[in-house]
Design a protein around this motif. Structure first.
Motif, PDB file in Angstrom:
ATOM      1  N   GLY A 193       0.818  -1.211   0.000  1.00  0.00           N
ATOM      2  CA  GLY A 193       0.000   0.000   0.000  1.00  0.00           C
ATOM      3  C   GLY A 193       0.846   1.252   0.000  1.00  0.00           C
ATOM      4  O   GLY A 193       0.566   2.219  -0.733  1.00  0.00           O
ATOM      5  N   LYS A 194       1.906   1.249   0.823  1.00  0.00           N
ATOM      6  CA  LYS A 194       2.808   2.404   0.857  1.00  0.00           C
ATOM      7  C   LYS A 194       3.494   2.592  -0.489  1.00  0.00           C
ATOM      8  O   LYS A 194       3.664   3.731  -0.962  1.00  0.00           O
ATOM      9  N   SER A 195       3.891   1.478  -1.100  1.00  0.00           N
ATOM     10  CA  SER A 195       4.560   1.568  -2.409  1.00  0.00           C
ATOM     11  C   SER A 195       3.605   2.098  -3.472  1.00  0.00           C
ATOM     12  O   SER A 195       4.009   2.879  -4.352  1.00  0.00           O
ATOM     13  N   ILE A 196       2.330   1.661  -3.399  1.00  0.00           N
ATOM     14  CA  ILE A 196       1.341   2.152  -4.361  1.00  0.00           C
ATOM     15  C   ILE A 196       1.123   3.647  -4.188  1.00  0.00           C
ATOM     16  O   ILE A 196       1.050   4.411  -5.166  1.00  0.00           O
ATOM     17  N   ASP A 197       1.024   4.102  -2.919  1.00  0.00           N
ATOM     18  CA  ASP A 197       0.863   5.543  -2.666  1.00  0.00           C
ATOM     19  C   ASP A 197       2.039   6.341  -3.220  1.00  0.00           C
ATOM     20  O   ASP A 197       1.856   7.393  -3.844  1.00  0.00           O
ATOM     21  N   LYS A 198       3.241   5.801  -2.978  1.00  0.00           N
ATOM     22  CA  LYS A 198       4.431   6.495  -3.468  1.00  0.00           C
ATOM     23  C   LYS A 198       4.448   6.525  -4.992  1.00  0.00           C
ATOM     24  O   LYS A 198       4.775   7.550  -5.617  1.00  0.00           O
ATOM     25  N   GLN A 205       1.876   6.399  -6.954  1.00  0.00           N
ATOM     26  CA  GLN A 205       0.864   7.350  -7.429  1.00  0.00           C
ATOM     27  C   GLN A 205       1.368   8.781  -7.356  1.00  0.00           C
ATOM     28  O   GLN A 205       1.112   9.593  -8.258  1.00  0.00           O
ATOM     29  N   ARG A 206       2.073   9.096  -6.263  1.00  0.00           N
ATOM     30  CA  ARG A 206       2.623  10.453  -6.149  1.00  0.00           C
ATOM     31  C   ARG A 206       3.654  10.709  -7.251  1.00  0.00           C
ATOM     32  O   ARG A 206       3.657  11.775  -7.888  1.00  0.00           O
TER      33      ARG A 206
END
Length: 267
Positions: free
Chosen positions: A211-216, A218-219
């Protein structure tokens, strides 16, 4: 319970000790087959082994208990005198054969106690030996006329059983095995649950990292997209303007930001 009536096997009783022994072994095996115990895992018949000196022994049956313990079953008690007792013509003969019946049982108890089954290969933690008398009335007569014989046998680690009491004993042992299997399954389930929870915990950690990797991602994608297409003075708008001024045909580039003009970002 399948009970074998001694009157229906008078030919066997009138035979020699070998015939009587073979008949007793057959009765014993039938009782085991109807007990619900699993052959090869919870019991064996005609179990062959030897003692520390290399002499061969063949117990009629061996019962396996949870925890590595075993029980030996012997079905070789002689009942010849008992048959003669019932065939006697007068009370004098009956008294003689009754005495011989009691003596024969006592002699077999003595013989069993001297065998020392606990010294045989493959026998561990032996608590006692079951001495099987396949004819119920023969045991009843013994208990009526010499009930002390039962205690004498017990003191030597030998328990006298009949078809009925042996069957009840085997059903009790079957229930012990059922409980043991449930306990073993409970232990296995507990281990599986522990393994599952550890895996679940590890998965949750990895899932959080994803999830953290996906957020990063996306940013980063948003930042890159602003540079390429959406931001003021983006690369697509500049490329399109350059292509327009130079008369180039570039299909992949769009006009981009309408606010872009050649005075902006002259570098």
């Amino acid at each position: 319970l399948l009970v074998y009536n001694w009157k229906g096997n008078s030919d066997a009783l009138k035979g020699g000790n070998k015939t009587l022994g073979d008949w007793g072994e057959v009765v014993l095996e039938r009782i085991f087959e109807t007990s619900g115990l699993e052959r090869g895992r919870e019991y064996e018949v005609q179990f062959s082994t030897k003692n520390s000196e290399g002499s061969g022994f063949r117990p009629d049956a061996i019962i396996y208990l949870p925890g590595g313990k075993q029980i030996i079953v012997d079905a070789k008690a002689s009942l010849k005198a008992y048959e003669q007792y019932h065939s006697a013509d007068n009370e004098t003969e009956m008294a003689i054969f009754l005495k011989e019946h009691i003596r024969s049982v006592r002699q077999h108890i003595k013989s069993l106690s001297e065998k020392d089954y606990s010294n045989l290969e493959g026998i561990n933690s032996l608590d006692y030996v079951l001495m099987f008398i396949p004819i119920e009335p023969a045991f009843n007569l013994l208990m009526k006329e010499a009930k002390e014989v039962y205690t004498e046998a017990f003191d030597k680690g030998i328990i006298i059983v009949t078809q009925t009491t042996l069957f009840v004993t085997l059903k009790t042992i079957q229930n012990i095995w059922k409980t043991e299997k449930r306990n073993q399954n409970a232990i296995k389930i507990s281990k599986r649950v522990q393994d599952f929870l550890k895996k679940l915990e590890s998965f949750a950690e990895k899932f959080e990292d994803v999830g953290k990797s996906i957020d990063k991602a996306q940013r980063l994608f948003g930042d890159a997209n602003n540079l390429l297409r959406d931001g003021r003075g983006n690369l697509s708008a500049r490329g399109h303007e350059i292509a327009r001024l130079g008369g180039f045909e570039v299909k992949k580039l769009t006009a981009g930001d309408d606010d872009f003009d050649e005075g902006d970002n002259n570098s």
